[in-house]
Scaffold this active site. Structure first.
Site, PDB file in Angstrom:
ATOM      1  N   ASP A 131       0.838  -1.194   0.000  1.00  0.00           N
ATOM      2  CA  ASP A 131       0.000   0.000   0.000  1.00  0.00           C
ATOM      3  C   ASP A 131       0.881   1.255   0.000  1.00  0.00           C
ATOM      4  OD1 ASP A 131      -1.859   1.957   0.471  1.00  0.00           O
ATOM      5  OD2 ASP A 131      -3.009   0.723   1.888  1.00  0.00           O
ATOM      6  N   PHE A 182      -1.539   5.888 -10.994  1.00  0.00           N
ATOM      7  CA  PHE A 182      -2.972   5.598 -11.140  1.00  0.00           C
ATOM      8  C   PHE A 182      -3.614   5.228  -9.803  1.00  0.00           C
ATOM      9  CE2 PHE A 182      -1.414   4.198 -15.388  1.00  0.00           C
ATOM     10  CZ  PHE A 182      -2.261   4.936 -16.205  1.00  0.00           C
ATOM     11  N   SER A 202      -9.016  14.029 -13.570  1.00  0.00           N
ATOM     12  CA  SER A 202     -10.354  13.717 -14.093  1.00  0.00           C
ATOM     13  C   SER A 202     -11.052  14.982 -14.562  1.00  0.00           C
ATOM     14  CB  SER A 202     -11.164  13.078 -12.961  1.00  0.00           C
ATOM     15  OG  SER A 202     -12.528  13.035 -13.291  1.00  0.00           O
ATOM     16  N   TYR A 222     -14.196  12.256  -3.570  1.00  0.00           N
ATOM     17  CA  TYR A 222     -13.362  11.696  -4.635  1.00  0.00           C
ATOM     18  C   TYR A 222     -12.878  12.809  -5.577  1.00  0.00           C
ATOM     19  CZ  TYR A 222     -12.445  10.124  -9.348  1.00  0.00           C
ATOM     20  OH  TYR A 222     -11.883   9.993 -10.589  1.00  0.00           O
ATOM     21  N   LYS A 273      -8.920  14.685  -6.417  1.00  0.00           N
ATOM     22  CA  LYS A 273      -8.259  14.972  -7.695  1.00  0.00           C
ATOM     23  C   LYS A 273      -7.823  16.444  -7.744  1.00  0.00           C
ATOM     24  CE  LYS A 273      -8.431  10.851  -9.314  1.00  0.00           C
ATOM     25  NZ  LYS A 273      -7.193  10.071  -9.310  1.00  0.00           N
TER      26      LYS A 273
HETATM   27  N1  UFG Z   1     -25.644   6.058 -16.069  1.00  0.00           N
HETATM   28  C1  UFG Z   1     -26.891   5.471 -16.111  1.00  0.00           C
HETATM   29  N2  UFG Z   1     -27.051   4.266 -15.499  1.00  0.00           N
HETATM   30  C2  UFG Z   1     -26.030   3.618 -14.852  1.00  0.00           C
HETATM   31  C3  UFG Z   1     -24.765   4.236 -14.828  1.00  0.00           C
HETATM   32  C4  UFG Z   1     -24.605   5.460 -15.439  1.00  0.00           C
HETATM   33  O1  UFG Z   1     -27.840   6.014 -16.660  1.00  0.00           O
HETATM   34  O2  UFG Z   1     -26.245   2.536 -14.313  1.00  0.00           O
HETATM   35  C5  UFG Z   1     -25.454   7.354 -16.735  1.00  0.00           C
HETATM   36  C6  UFG Z   1     -25.075   8.452 -15.772  1.00  0.00           C
HETATM   37  O3  UFG Z   1     -26.231   9.025 -15.232  1.00  0.00           O
HETATM   38  C7  UFG Z   1     -24.271   9.383 -16.663  1.00  0.00           C
HETATM   39  C8  UFG Z   1     -23.643   8.454 -17.697  1.00  0.00           C
HETATM   40  O4  UFG Z   1     -24.384   7.240 -17.637  1.00  0.00           O
HETATM   41  O5  UFG Z   1     -25.158  10.233 -17.326  1.00  0.00           O
HETATM   42  C9  UFG Z   1     -22.210   8.166 -17.420  1.00  0.00           C
HETATM   43  O6  UFG Z   1     -22.093   7.711 -16.085  1.00  0.00           O
HETATM   44  P1  UFG Z   1     -20.757   7.028 -15.533  1.00  0.00           P
HETATM   45  O7  UFG Z   1     -21.031   6.649 -14.108  1.00  0.00           O
HETATM   46  O8  UFG Z   1     -20.313   5.954 -16.459  1.00  0.00           O
HETATM   47  O9  UFG Z   1     -19.705   8.187 -15.645  1.00  0.00           O
HETATM   48  P2  UFG Z   1     -19.706   9.604 -14.936  1.00  0.00           P
HETATM   49  O10 UFG Z   1     -19.663  10.592 -16.034  1.00  0.00           O
HETATM   50  O11 UFG Z   1     -20.741   9.775 -13.918  1.00  0.00           O
HETATM   51  O12 UFG Z   1     -18.369   9.434 -14.113  1.00  0.00           O
HETATM   52  C10 UFG Z   1     -17.204   9.914 -14.578  1.00  0.00           C
HETATM   53  C11 UFG Z   1     -16.029   9.134 -13.968  1.00  0.00           C
HETATM   54  C12 UFG Z   1     -15.832   9.490 -12.534  1.00  0.00           C
HETATM   55  C13 UFG Z   1     -15.909  10.977 -12.319  1.00  0.00           C
HETATM   56  C14 UFG Z   1     -17.201  11.497 -12.835  1.00  0.00           C
HETATM   57  C15 UFG Z   1     -17.406  12.951 -12.594  1.00  0.00           C
HETATM   58  O13 UFG Z   1     -16.231   7.738 -14.077  1.00  0.00           O
HETATM   59  O14 UFG Z   1     -14.553   9.023 -12.139  1.00  0.00           O
HETATM   60  O15 UFG Z   1     -17.222  11.251 -14.220  1.00  0.00           O
HETATM   61  O16 UFG Z   1     -18.696  13.333 -12.906  1.00  0.00           O
HETATM   62  F1  UFG Z   1     -15.816  11.327 -11.024  1.00  0.00           F
END
Ligand code: UFG
Length: 339
Positions: free
Chosen positions: A58, A81, A125, A150, A154
């Site tokens: 760790d 990462f 991010s 989170y 960042k």
């Molecule tokens: N979504 C759904 N259903 C799900 C999962 C996601 O509809 O089960 C939608 C979310 O609402 C969003 C889109 O799919 O509109 C993308 O969602 P993700 O969770 O795949 O990605 P995010 O954009 O929310 O997350 C990303 C990164 C994170 C970061 C975040 C910041 O994965 O590390 O952007 O907003 F923190």
């Protein structure tokens, strides 16, 4: 030509290890396996014919980190990462996130300095932009108050890097990822979330293969053309290549400032329904999904202005949405048939 990849058995880390090895770098991985498995190095070896060294500990442990760096003082650069990344979990356990993500970064920086290792690439991010006022979002856009611990880790990490390079002679490149998806074309490595996936594409592929009953689409009443949120999805191998370019830029002493920031996106946004449609088309399956309420904390739309990355890094994302979801699907099927 030795590079330390922390979190190198994780999703983006493992793909980057492959890209580094294929460019002739020797890789040593440090990972505590909190969200990944040691046998990923077997898969990496199958792809590249080269086995990366793996040390399991760790990086939040200062002594172990210092000892590792003393033994590996020939490392030319670090790609960092290793971090916790679940937005929702970070709201539940803020100290767990701050301690892990920030202490490990500080331990690494201190040990780098002690051993005269000068180059670090940091996983940042697009979350640092929140909901940007201007789209596409460039690196010059203001940092918005973080929505989650989170996201805050960042932002704070970027600040730590910025402050520390001023007094240490270290060089740092922060890469701000948009939404990485997809898998290596061999389907030997890919995204493997523990438990129920938070992110869209793993949830889609797990639903299609029958592990999840249905995908919940979080809201269709956003002010976007089809009502679902828009993101800039980027193929994980395109992202991996950008890390190699960043490392080369540092080692080749081509940086223009001690701390540089680049967006890693395609410049094109897709809605949730567009991603689902692309998946259905490429996989030839019908996805079981339903529209439910919005998810708290989701921004309406964000996509990158990748101009600065194109011009300065000479890097460009090449793979389109069909290839991204196709590779994710191929990976899901291959992984389930193996296990
Ligand atoms: N979504 C759904 N259903 C799900 C999962 C996601 O509809 O089960 C939608 C979310 O609402 C969003 C889109 O799919 O509109 C993308 O969602 P993700 O969770 O795949 O990605 P995010 O954009 O929310 O997350 C990303 C990164 C994170 C970061 C975040 C910041 O994965 O590390 O952007 O907003 F923190």
């Amino acid at each position: 030509m030795k590079i330390l990849v922390t979190g190198g058995t994780g999703y983006i880390g493992s793909h980057t290890v492959v890209a580094l090895q294929q460019k002739g770098y020797e890789v040593v991985i440090v990972d505590n396996l909190s969200n990944s498995q040691a046998d990923i190095v077997d898969q990496i070896e199958k792809i590249t014919g080269l086995r990366p060294e793996l040390e399991v500990f760790d990086l939040a442990n200062r002594e172990l980190t210092a000892d590792f760096f003393r033994r590996h003082s020939d490392v030319l650069g670090v790609i960092h990462f290793a971090a916790f990344k679940a937005v929702g979990e970070s709201v539940e356990k803020p100290l767990y996130y701050y301690r892990n993500n920030l202490v490990s970064l500080m331990n690494i920086l201190e040990s780098m300095q002690e051993n005269n290792i000068r180059n670090i690439v940091f996983s940042s991010s697009c979350t640092v932009y929140g909901q940007p006022d201007i789209l596409p979002v460039s690196e010059k856009a203001p940092i918005k108050k973080a929505e989650s611990p989170y996201g805050n880790t960042k932002q704070i990490s970027e600040e730590i890097l910025q402050d520390y390079i001023k007094v240490s002679g270290l060089h740092a490149i922060a890469l701000r990822y948009f939404n990485p998806i997809g898998a290596h074309e061999t389907a030997l490595i890919g995204e493997l979330p523990l438990g129920v996936p938070n992110n869209l594409v793993p949830f889609i592929t797990q639903t299609a293969i029958g592990i999840r009953q249905e995908l919940k689409v979080f809201g269709d009443d956003y002010p976007t053309p089809d009502g679902t949120p828009i993101r800039d999805y980027i193929h994980v191998m395109d992202l991996a290549q950008a890390h190699v370019v960043a490392v080369q830029r540092m080692i080749g002493q081509q940086m223009k400032q001690g701390f540089e920031v680049f967006n890693l996106g395609t410049g094109k946004g897709y809605s949730v329904l567009e991603v689902i449609n692309a998946f259905e088309k490429v996989s030839g399956t019908k996805l079981n999904y339903k529209i439910v309420d919005r998810r708290e904390g989701d921004v309406t739309q964000v996509w990158a202005d990748p101009t600065f990355s194109h011009n300065e890094l000479g890097w460009k994302a090449e793979k389109g949405l069909d290839e991204m979801v196709g590779s994710a699907w191929k990976w899901e099927q291959a992984y389930r048939s193996r296990s």
